[in-house]
Enzyme design. Sequence first.
Site, PDB file in Angstrom:
ATOM      1  CG  ASP A   1     -11.241 -12.749 -49.584  1.00 54.34           C
ATOM      2  OD1 ASP A   1     -12.076 -11.919 -49.196  1.00 54.34           O
ATOM      3  OD2 ASP A   1     -10.074 -12.454 -49.889  1.00 54.34           O
TER       4      ASP A   1
ATOM      5  CB  THR B   1      -9.425  -9.171 -52.568  1.00 48.86           C
ATOM      6  OG1 THR B   1     -10.434  -8.160 -52.587  1.00 48.86           O
ATOM      7  CG2 THR B   1      -8.110  -8.583 -53.032  1.00 48.86           C
TER       8      THR B   1
ATOM      9  CG  ASP C   1      -5.440 -13.436 -50.899  1.00 52.84           C
ATOM     10  OD1 ASP C   1      -6.400 -12.971 -50.249  1.00 52.84           O
ATOM     11  OD2 ASP C   1      -4.945 -12.863 -51.888  1.00 52.84           O
TER      12      ASP C   1
END
Length: 798
Positions: free
Chosen positions: A316, A318, A554
Amino acid sequence: MSHIRAGAELDPARPAPSPRTRPAGLGPAEVAERVARGQVNDVPVRSSRSLGEIVRANVLTRFNAIIGVLWLIMLCVAPIQDSLFGFVILANTAIGIVQEWRAKQTLDSLAVIGEARPTVRRDGVAVQVATHEIVLDDLIEIGPGDKAVVDGVCAEADGLEIDESLLTGEADPVVKRPGDQVMSGSFVVAGSGAFQATRVGREAYAAQLAEEASRFTLVHSELRGGISTILKYVTWMMLPAAAGLVVTQLVVKNNDLKDAVARAVGGIVPMVPEGLVLLTSVAFAIGVIRLGRRQCLVQELPAIEGLARVDTVCLDKTGTLTEGGMDVTELRPLNGADETYLRKVLGALGESDPRPNASLQAIIDAFPDSEEWRCVESLPFSSARKYSGAAFSEGDGETSTWLLGAPDVLLAPDDPVLAETGRLNERGLRVLLLARAHRDLDDPEPARGARATALVVLEQRLRPDASDTLRYFAEQNVRAKVLSGDNAVSVGAVAAKLGLEGKAVDARRLPADLPAMAEALDTGTVFGRVTPQQKRDMVDALQSRGRTVAMTGDGVNDVLALKSADIGVAMGSGSEATRAVAQIVLLDNSFASLPSVVAEGRRVIGNITRVATLFLVKTVYSVLLAVLVVCARVEYPFLPRHLTLLSTLTIGVPAFFLALAPNTERARPHFVRRVMRYAVPGGVVAAAATFLTYLLARHHYSGPGALDAETSAATLTLFLVSMWVLAIIARPYTWWRVTLVASMGVAFLLVLAVPALQDFFALKLVGVTMPWAAVGVAAVAAGALEYLWRWVGRRFPV
């Protein structure tokens, strides 16, 4: 700005709501009363394996029972030298217990560091408590990314959407209103609220699942399953071979009882690959400890094995490639909008969300709130819809509704503003569109007809270690795929800055069926505008092609993909939901930890595969020697002391060092086949060479002491062949591997050269002819080993 919403801070100038509007939660006396009644969330903590369970798991094994009985027999009928194998097993078992206990302590301490602390409202004050401190009827506040840790009833809801897919399998988030049930194990994807605990501890819906999933375990892996399969077949081979050996030594040769028993036991003991299970446990435990020192919490121990097999890692953007924070670099008004007015709008939007994401936090930092504006309705951000919104009562009595989100979602495909957005995205900048809506927020399509008023340009902070980490994966032939909810062009530009080249694809254009999606994933590297459901589908598509997939993330939008991936890796600062479903949590939030995590998995599995061959070569040649002795109706050539010496020098000590050595080769499947295709020919050659030397020695020697001389010659051949097996296993050579093999040879020479050791181990080479014949037979066997192993590698590739 004041903001009417359940659970939010109110304007001091406005009257406080009644307790009915905002419940105060339990008071200290009520909490104490429930604790006294045992109505607390007492689910066992992670890695709850006790010392007693560790001791039992390492001591009470099938092979320890066999070895223990044989050891007691040898203590009664033979000198202490022939009972050394029992002391070795005691030492090995003690090492296993100590290492696993250390691993448990490491897991326990890291679990406390990484444990989520839910926010509970007590006596009107929101406080963070440990999960096990929640009591019945507690009022628990939740927001995006929070996981429900107990069952309850929704008491407050402000656009609250909860994903229950991990419990029900339904992918769509469920909108919750006061009075609705909240299930433990579900997590918030949008909005905020509070719920009252109705079932805690083991009564909660997901408590038993969580307890089983988080247990410190050494099972359910291909490696341990393969070893169990091997041991099962070894047991069946042992039984008839051992029975025949006992009968031969006791009845056929009519030997002295004690000597016959000693030689029968000497044939049975080496059939048991007792050190293999122990060494696997030790290697796993040391892996946990090593990763723990790097602030990596291993929540499921077999994850170490899974890491070794990973060939695709999905990232991912970000929080993984970029740091969590962002900075607003520019505000571009559109369609003649007034910049001063737009700043007020953005300030009000920032204050409308009590739990802002990274983008909104950057807007909050850049644009101060206007006290005159009041939020009357809000639409929380959702990864699925890609925008948020709010309706305001402005200071002059006017009302307005605003949306903030992805330009390519809020605007029509042919809107000219998208061209400007594209140019900014190509520079790696993130762009949000501020649009004035003409529909209510509770409309099914609030964005339809919205008028673009400004572009908010944000710059993302690249992780300084991301480039090196991506380079490591490339060098290790691990393919990296970036799956992001952001604009594909922007994500591609960020990836390019980090050295990850490849085609950027808009995930909205991907085919829905898995085979076609898998084809697209093979050709693309960067994917933008990926929804949470798509992330899971993309992981499934990669797995359908035989890929072993690790997923890092996250945010709450990563949870479904983390759960579907072979290995889920969560950041310690990520949402509680991601930490709960991941097998590994990077507590220091360092993306640079991933290479060491992958390397640890490869080290453990690669080395166990390597040393398993050593143990099983011994098992094969021991069973074959027993069969040959039974068929030839001769004395078994070895006493237990001889095989203890050989096992220690050619297997035990070298295997311990080899199992802990660096190993960067990616683990491959079919563990049993890979090990046995080398162990069987190796064992056959060793047994044939040893028995040939033994037969030659029986014809060469005669008179008193002949059996000892025959045993010594056979031991020399078996040692040299076993050393050659070790030399092959130790490749490729490094200085310490050469030193290890050479030191084992020197140790054996000392036994042959020092009189006291000769007497202790009953090893003394007699004459010149047979010792050199033994060396010659071993040399021929070594050549046969080289040829056979190369032939097997070509003939039976795995």
